[in-house]
Design a protein around this motif. Structure first.
Motif, PDB file in Angstrom:
ATOM      1  N   VAL A  64       0.882  -1.259  -0.245  1.00 31.52           N
ATOM      2  CA  VAL A  64       0.049  -0.110   0.020  1.00 31.52           C
ATOM      3  C   VAL A  64       0.791   1.323  -0.071  1.00 31.52           C
ATOM      4  O   VAL A  64       0.717   2.242  -0.929  1.00 31.52           O
ATOM      5  CB  VAL A  64      -0.905   0.057   1.283  1.00 31.52           C
ATOM      6  CG1 VAL A  64      -1.817   1.268   1.391  1.00 31.52           C
ATOM      7  CG2 VAL A  64      -1.764  -1.198   1.266  1.00 31.52           C
ATOM      8  N   ALA A  65       1.964   1.414   0.714  1.00 31.46           N
ATOM      9  CA  ALA A  65       2.655   2.780   0.844  1.00 31.46           C
ATOM     10  C   ALA A  65       3.476   2.515  -0.233  1.00 31.46           C
ATOM     11  O   ALA A  65       3.692   3.861  -0.652  1.00 31.46           O
ATOM     12  CB  ALA A  65       3.710   2.272   2.168  1.00 31.46           C
ATOM     13  N   TRP A  66       4.028   1.379  -0.851  1.00 34.61           N
ATOM     14  CA  TRP A  66       4.714   1.644  -2.176  1.00 34.61           C
ATOM     15  C   TRP A  66       3.700   2.395  -3.470  1.00 34.61           C
ATOM     16  O   TRP A  66       4.136   3.027  -4.293  1.00 34.61           O
ATOM     17  CB  TRP A  66       5.117   0.354  -2.462  1.00 34.61           C
ATOM     18  CG  TRP A  66       5.966   0.136  -3.879  1.00 34.61           C
ATOM     19  CD1 TRP A  66       5.651   0.191  -5.290  1.00 34.61           C
ATOM     20  CD2 TRP A  66       7.529   0.052  -4.012  1.00 34.61           C
ATOM     21  NE1 TRP A  66       6.639   0.204  -6.088  1.00 34.61           N
ATOM     22  CE2 TRP A  66       7.705   0.017  -5.290  1.00 34.61           C
ATOM     23  CE3 TRP A  66       8.325   0.108  -2.841  1.00 34.61           C
ATOM     24  CZ2 TRP A  66       9.338   0.065  -5.795  1.00 34.61           C
ATOM     25  CZ3 TRP A  66       9.781   0.006  -3.334  1.00 34.61           C
ATOM     26  CH2 TRP A  66      10.083   0.052  -4.756  1.00 34.61           C
ATOM     27  N   ARG A  67       2.529   1.761  -3.488  1.00 36.15           N
ATOM     28  CA  ARG A  67       1.668   2.274  -4.534  1.00 36.15           C
ATOM     29  C   ARG A  67       1.250   3.690  -4.392  1.00 36.15           C
ATOM     30  O   ARG A  67       1.243   4.268  -5.401  1.00 36.15           O
ATOM     31  CB  ARG A  67       0.225   1.314  -4.463  1.00 36.15           C
ATOM     32  CG  ARG A  67       0.208  -0.157  -4.854  1.00 36.15           C
ATOM     33  CD  ARG A  67      -0.858  -0.915  -4.642  1.00 36.15           C
ATOM     34  NE  ARG A  67      -0.842  -2.096  -5.158  1.00 36.15           N
ATOM     35  CZ  ARG A  67      -1.572  -3.043  -4.447  1.00 36.15           C
ATOM     36  NH1 ARG A  67      -2.310  -2.955  -3.343  1.00 36.15           N
ATOM     37  NH2 ARG A  67      -1.392  -4.628  -5.080  1.00 36.15           N
ATOM     38  N   VAL A  68       0.954   3.961  -3.224  1.00 33.31           N
ATOM     39  CA  VAL A  68       0.547   5.547  -2.617  1.00 33.31           C
ATOM     40  C   VAL A  68       1.697   6.242  -3.166  1.00 33.31           C
ATOM     41  O   VAL A  68       1.685   7.383  -3.735  1.00 33.31           O
ATOM     42  CB  VAL A  68       0.298   5.522  -1.218  1.00 33.31           C
ATOM     43  CG1 VAL A  68       0.168   6.964  -0.777  1.00 33.31           C
ATOM     44  CG2 VAL A  68      -0.816   4.955  -0.819  1.00 33.31           C
ATOM     45  N   ALA A  69       3.186   5.831  -2.750  1.00 37.06           N
ATOM     46  CA  ALA A  69       4.132   7.142  -3.036  1.00 37.06           C
ATOM     47  C   ALA A  69       4.342   6.993  -4.553  1.00 37.06           C
ATOM     48  O   ALA A  69       4.751   8.285  -5.035  1.00 37.06           O
ATOM     49  CB  ALA A  69       5.648   6.246  -2.490  1.00 37.06           C
ATOM     50  N   ALA A  70       4.351   5.628  -5.356  1.00 40.82           N
ATOM     51  CA  ALA A  70       4.561   5.797  -6.835  1.00 40.82           C
ATOM     52  C   ALA A  70       3.244   6.487  -7.376  1.00 40.82           C
ATOM     53  O   ALA A  70       3.474   7.237  -8.261  1.00 40.82           O
ATOM     54  CB  ALA A  70       4.263   4.474  -7.253  1.00 40.82           C
ATOM     55  N   THR A  71       1.984   6.579  -6.798  1.00 36.51           N
ATOM     56  CA  THR A  71       0.998   7.268  -7.679  1.00 36.51           C
ATOM     57  C   THR A  71       1.124   8.656  -7.425  1.00 36.51           C
ATOM     58  O   THR A  71       0.910   9.504  -8.330  1.00 36.51           O
ATOM     59  CB  THR A  71      -0.265   6.821  -7.012  1.00 36.51           C
ATOM     60  OG1 THR A  71      -0.397   5.226  -7.205  1.00 36.51           O
ATOM     61  CG2 THR A  71      -1.467   7.667  -7.649  1.00 36.51           C
TER      62      THR A  71
ATOM     63  N   VAL B 163      -1.401   7.486   4.725  1.00 32.89           N
ATOM     64  CA  VAL B 163      -1.850   8.845   4.390  1.00 32.89           C
ATOM     65  C   VAL B 163      -0.870  10.071   4.509  1.00 32.89           C
ATOM     66  O   VAL B 163      -0.724  10.994   3.484  1.00 32.89           O
ATOM     67  CB  VAL B 163      -3.103   9.109   5.201  1.00 32.89           C
ATOM     68  CG1 VAL B 163      -3.768  10.334   4.848  1.00 32.89           C
ATOM     69  CG2 VAL B 163      -4.234   8.294   5.027  1.00 32.89           C
ATOM     70  N   ALA B 164       0.102   9.964   5.406  1.00 29.23           N
ATOM     71  CA  ALA B 164       1.022  10.955   5.508  1.00 29.23           C
ATOM     72  C   ALA B 164       1.977  10.735   4.354  1.00 29.23           C
ATOM     73  O   ALA B 164       2.308  11.809   3.786  1.00 29.23           O
ATOM     74  CB  ALA B 164       1.895  10.643   6.904  1.00 29.23           C
ATOM     75  N   ILE B 165       2.291   9.515   3.729  1.00 29.63           N
ATOM     76  CA  ILE B 165       3.072   9.319   2.574  1.00 29.63           C
ATOM     77  C   ILE B 165       2.485  10.161   1.427  1.00 29.63           C
ATOM     78  O   ILE B 165       3.079  10.793   0.707  1.00 29.63           O
ATOM     79  CB  ILE B 165       3.320   7.923   2.415  1.00 29.63           C
ATOM     80  CG1 ILE B 165       4.206   7.343   3.474  1.00 29.63           C
ATOM     81  CG2 ILE B 165       3.863   7.642   0.832  1.00 29.63           C
ATOM     82  CD1 ILE B 165       4.502   5.714   3.343  1.00 29.63           C
ATOM     83  N   ALA B 166       0.954   9.681   1.283  1.00 27.65           N
ATOM     84  CA  ALA B 166       0.119  10.487   0.294  1.00 27.65           C
ATOM     85  C   ALA B 166       0.494  12.150   0.312  1.00 27.65           C
ATOM     86  O   ALA B 166       0.585  12.673  -0.992  1.00 27.65           O
ATOM     87  CB  ALA B 166      -1.055  10.177   0.204  1.00 27.65           C
ATOM     88  N   LEU B 167       0.383  12.559   1.538  1.00 29.49           N
ATOM     89  CA  LEU B 167       0.487  14.099   1.677  1.00 29.49           C
ATOM     90  C   LEU B 167       1.830  14.615   1.639  1.00 29.49           C
ATOM     91  O   LEU B 167       1.820  15.758   0.826  1.00 29.49           O
ATOM     92  CB  LEU B 167      -0.005  14.691   2.903  1.00 29.49           C
ATOM     93  CG  LEU B 167      -1.785  14.251   3.430  1.00 29.49           C
ATOM     94  CD1 LEU B 167      -1.722  14.507   4.766  1.00 29.49           C
ATOM     95  CD2 LEU B 167      -2.533  14.911   2.362  1.00 29.49           C
TER      96      LEU B 167
END
Length: 313
Positions: free
Chosen positions: A85-92, A198-202
């Motif tokens: 999940v963290a990998w996908r979020v960071a990549a997106t 969520v913090a990674i996405a932000l």
């Protein structure tokens, strides 16, 4: 900001996280982050980890060209699903991958330490309950050692009644104790991990609504109430949401650790109930009762236990 939908629950894969050594996963993610910070491209970083014998890295290297790394990580299950999940979020969202993975590895390690502390705290009362649960059967062996004719006594009506009642109480005590221990176990999943995701996405510079959308689309589940409350507070106060989320996630893990230790302390007291109400009576019925009946039969007070009517003791 759009109203945050606060629905309890996590992705289904998060429930398996406790079955895997999260610390080992965190160590691999930490090494990967260090390689990425050194300027090594992700494919080469995975290849280097595979050369050192890391199974997940080997699976990613052996995957067909163009395979999605997030999907490959999710297929590993357990804590790797959280990393996916963290990998996908960071990549997106285009968040910096190396620092994101480093912080996420720290979050995984802290969450596993919380579970380990709770498991250690629960070990003593759980082991005590298992040990005490066998004492009634030990009492039967003690009667044989002391020379009482326990076997003959247990084949007589009064002895059979004692045996059935004692075994029934042992069964109830074991089921009761297991249920108490199961209720004291920590909840499945890793506390506070969604806030870190969520913090990674932000950190990728997207809006809050977009961050929540990406996390959910990446397999992070619906927004948890605590995450929604922090985001609402950030909007009202004008404070950085990512920092608030990370602080709240860390607090959630500390809270889970404290609650787990308190639960272990309460478990020790609650286990006294099945011990006192079931195990102790079972001990008397299976141990003391047959020995007392044997003595009475031997003294002639209970002739039916010693032999047929009219027989001399």
């Amino acid at each position: 900001m759009t109203t945050v939908r606060m629905v309890p629950g996590r992705a289904a894969a998060a429930g398996k996280a406790g079955a895997q050594d999260v610390s080992a996963v965190a160590a691999v993610v930490q090494r990967l982050a260090v390689l990425l910070e050194a300027g090594i491209a992700p494919p080469r970083a995975w290849a280097l980890l595979a050369e050192s014998g890391e199974e997940t890295a080997a699976a990613i290297v052996a995957a067909p060209p163009g395979a999605d790394t997030g999907d490959l990580l999710a297929a590993r299950g357990g804590a790797w699903a959280e990393v996916a999940v963290a990998w996908r979020v960071a990549a997106t969202v285009g968040a910096p991958l190396a620092p994101s993975l480093r912080r996420f590895a720290d979050a995984l390690r802290e969450a596993q330490e919380t579970r380990d502390d709770v498991a250690v705290a629960l070990a003593d009362p759980a082991a005590t309950a298992r040990l005490v649960g066998w004492l009634p059967l030990v009492a039967i062996g003690l009667g044989f050692v002391l020379g009482f004719d326990v076997l003959t006594t247990l084949t007589q009506p009064a002895g059979i009644a004692c045996a059935l009642a004692g075994l029934g109480l042992m069964f109830v005590a074991r089921r009761w104790s297991r249920r108490l221990v199961a209720r004291a176990q920590p909840a499945p999943g890793l506390p506070g991990v969604q806030g870190d995701t969520v913090a990674i996405a932000l950190s990728g510079g997207v809006s809050v609504d977009r961050a929540l959308e990406v996390v959910q689309a990446s397999g992070g589940g619906d927004t948890e109430p605590e995450t929604g409350d922090v985001l609402d507070l950030s909007e009202r106060a004008g404070a950085p949401a990512a920092d608030l989320l990370r602080a709240t996630s860390s607090d959630a893990r500390r809270r889970a650790r404290t609650e787990g230790r308190l639960g272990a302390a309460r478990l020790g007291a609650r286990l006294l109930l099945p011990m006192g109400l079931c195990t102790l009576p079972a001990f008397l019925l299976l141990g003391v009762g047959p020995m007392l009946l044997s003595v009475l039969a031997g003294s002639g007070s209970l002739l039916p236990l010693a032999g047929p009517p009219g027989a001399l003791p």
